[in-house]
Design a protein around this motif. Structure first.
Motif, mmCIF file in Angstrom:
data_model
loop_
_atom_site.group_PDB
_atom_site.id
_atom_site.type_symbol
_atom_site.label_atom_id
_atom_site.label_comp_id
_atom_site.label_asym_id
_atom_site.label_seq_id
_atom_site.Cartn_x
_atom_site.Cartn_y
_atom_site.Cartn_z
ATOM 1 N N ILE A 44 0.845 -1.200 0.000
ATOM 2 C CA ILE A 44 0.000 0.000 0.000
ATOM 3 C C ILE A 44 0.882 1.253 0.000
ATOM 4 O O ILE A 44 0.612 2.212 -0.726
ATOM 5 N N ALA A 45 1.952 1.240 0.797
ATOM 6 C CA ALA A 45 2.862 2.394 0.832
ATOM 7 C C ALA A 45 3.511 2.612 -0.527
ATOM 8 O O ALA A 45 3.620 3.751 -0.998
ATOM 9 N N ASP A 47 2.291 1.685 -3.417
ATOM 10 C CA ASP A 47 1.231 2.154 -4.303
ATOM 11 C C ASP A 47 0.995 3.649 -4.132
ATOM 12 O O ASP A 47 0.872 4.387 -5.104
ATOM 13 N N LYS A 48 0.936 4.109 -2.894
ATOM 14 C CA LYS A 48 0.707 5.539 -2.634
ATOM 15 C C LYS A 48 1.893 6.381 -3.091
ATOM 16 O O LYS A 48 1.723 7.477 -3.625
ATOM 17 N N GLN A 51 1.798 6.594 -6.844
ATOM 18 C CA GLN A 51 0.696 7.472 -7.245
ATOM 19 C C GLN A 51 1.102 8.941 -7.092
ATOM 20 O O GLN A 51 0.857 9.761 -7.977
ATOM 21 N N ALA A 52 1.764 9.262 -5.989
ATOM 22 C CA ALA A 52 2.258 10.631 -5.788
ATOM 23 C C ALA A 52 3.314 10.985 -6.826
ATOM 24 O O ALA A 52 3.357 12.117 -7.322
#
Length: 127
Positions: A44-45, A47-48, A51-52
């Motif tokens: 998840i980290a 992925d975030k 995305q950023a």
């Protein structure tokens, strides 16, 4: 006063989901080894972070497009000033030169931003 009791199934469900999310769940047959396994939290980290990073590359492209649009407008206005005055006047020449410089600098700045973002994503820890 007695301690409240919690159903053991609820405790097990919370513990199992926590272990899975943090990557501590026991390995089952067919799952990768602990050295190659990625926790859900790590995924998840990652992925975030990516995305950023994608948004920052998009911002760099928007910056480049905006700067090129502005410099093209300034070049056109400077050319109109030169044609209206019948020759090379200093303010129009300076404006034209500055617009040319900004049109050269915008792609370089956007490229550097995209390159640094790509490097950050490639070196982001995945586990």
């Amino acid at each position: 006063m007695t301690e409240p009791t919690v159903n053991s199934q609820i405790k097990d469900a919370v513990q199992t989901s926590t272990n899975w999310a943090l990557g501590f769940a026991p390995l089952e047959q067919g799952t990768p080894s602990t050295s190659t396994r990625v926790s859900a939290g790590g995924a998840i980290a990652y992925d975030k972070a990516t995305q950023a990073a994608a948004l920052s590359v998009q911002d760099a492209a928007d910056y480049q497009r905006n700067m090129l649009s502005i410099s093209t407008t300034v070049q056109g206005k400077a050319m109109a000033m030169m044609l209206a005055s019948g020759g090379m006047n200093e303010p129009a020449l300076v404006a034209y030169a500055m617009a040319l410089v900004s049109s050269f600098a915008a792609p370089i700045a956007a490229g550097l931003a995209a390159e640094s973002v790509t490097t950050a994503v490639k070196t982001f820890p995945r586990n």
